[in-house]
Design an enzyme around this catalytic site. Sequence first.
Site, PDB file in Angstrom:
ATOM      1  N   SER A   1      71.768 -18.297  67.497  1.00 17.44           N
ATOM      2  CA  SER A   1      70.809 -18.013  66.436  1.00 17.44           C
ATOM      3  C   SER A   1      70.807 -19.121  65.378  1.00 17.44           C
ATOM      4  CB  SER A   1      71.104 -16.627  65.841  1.00 17.44           C
ATOM      5  OG  SER A   1      69.990 -16.115  65.165  1.00 17.44           O
TER       6      SER A   1
ATOM      7  N   ASP B   1      66.981 -13.523  70.667  1.00 10.59           N
ATOM      8  CA  ASP B   1      68.149 -13.919  69.882  1.00 10.59           C
ATOM      9  C   ASP B   1      69.468 -13.673  70.616  1.00 10.59           C
ATOM     10  OD1 ASP B   1      70.302 -13.654  67.767  1.00 10.59           O
ATOM     11  OD2 ASP B   1      68.608 -14.198  66.503  1.00 10.59           O
TER      12      ASP B   1
END
Length: 280
Positions: free
Chosen positions: A39, A174
């Site tokens: 991320s 993600d």
Amino acid sequence: MKGFSLALGGGGARGFAHFGVLLELCEAGFFPTSIAGTSMGAIVGGIYAAGQDLQRVIKILSALDLPDFFGVPDSYRALMERAIAESLVEMVRRRPWWEINAKRTSRFLAFLRLFTKGKRFEELSPPFCAVACDLATGEEIRIQRGPVYLGVGASAALPGLLGPIRWEGRWLIDGGVTNNLPVDVAAEKAKTVVAVDVSAPFSAGTNSLVDVVLRAYEITAHTLTAVRLERMRERLGENLLVLRPELEGVGLLDFQHLPRVVEAGRAAARPLIAELRNRL
């Protein structure tokens, strides 16, 4: 293998602390031999591995109104409420789900392409791996080939904020869903791993169904990270060094705190310098 590998975790705006950690280490003469990022950790790691001047990048980002640039609300709760509303509207319109947030996602990818110099993973130094998640299977995907901006974008495709990213026939989201602090990935490249944990504490209160959903996600993420980290402590022992920058009051989308967050990263890294001198 001599040297150390960096594991940069996810945490939204809190992940700007990774800039501070990298700056402090590099100024002291310690350069990671490899990086694994999830991320925001993937964003910062990719920018660094692409050879960008981090001070210059921080200066540029500080001058931007990032929430306005990407159309981001002031909290993840507000973001999810908006995403749910948008999804219902688009469902009625029979619009393909992957087109929701398409404009924001395209802008985000263009931003990443610029800051990673349009490079491919194969060109990066040090070697870098971005961790993402396959939306269809839940499989952890470790991206080490192809355009950096796509791999980093997939790793940072936070549900509700950005749409899934298409990569080699998969829809990726993600990486924090499966591996928010990729110590195990970093450990494949070096005996010593420096992990930077910028995960957010539990949000305050549960006053709506959205809050309950978010809290459930937080509990799962925290538990999974704790289990993985304990397993890696057993494996690496004293060769695992974990930094947790002091980021009180900084939420996932609090991009306006960038200078303070960078400094928190620096402060967390300073005690590590002597330790690395003794080890390396």
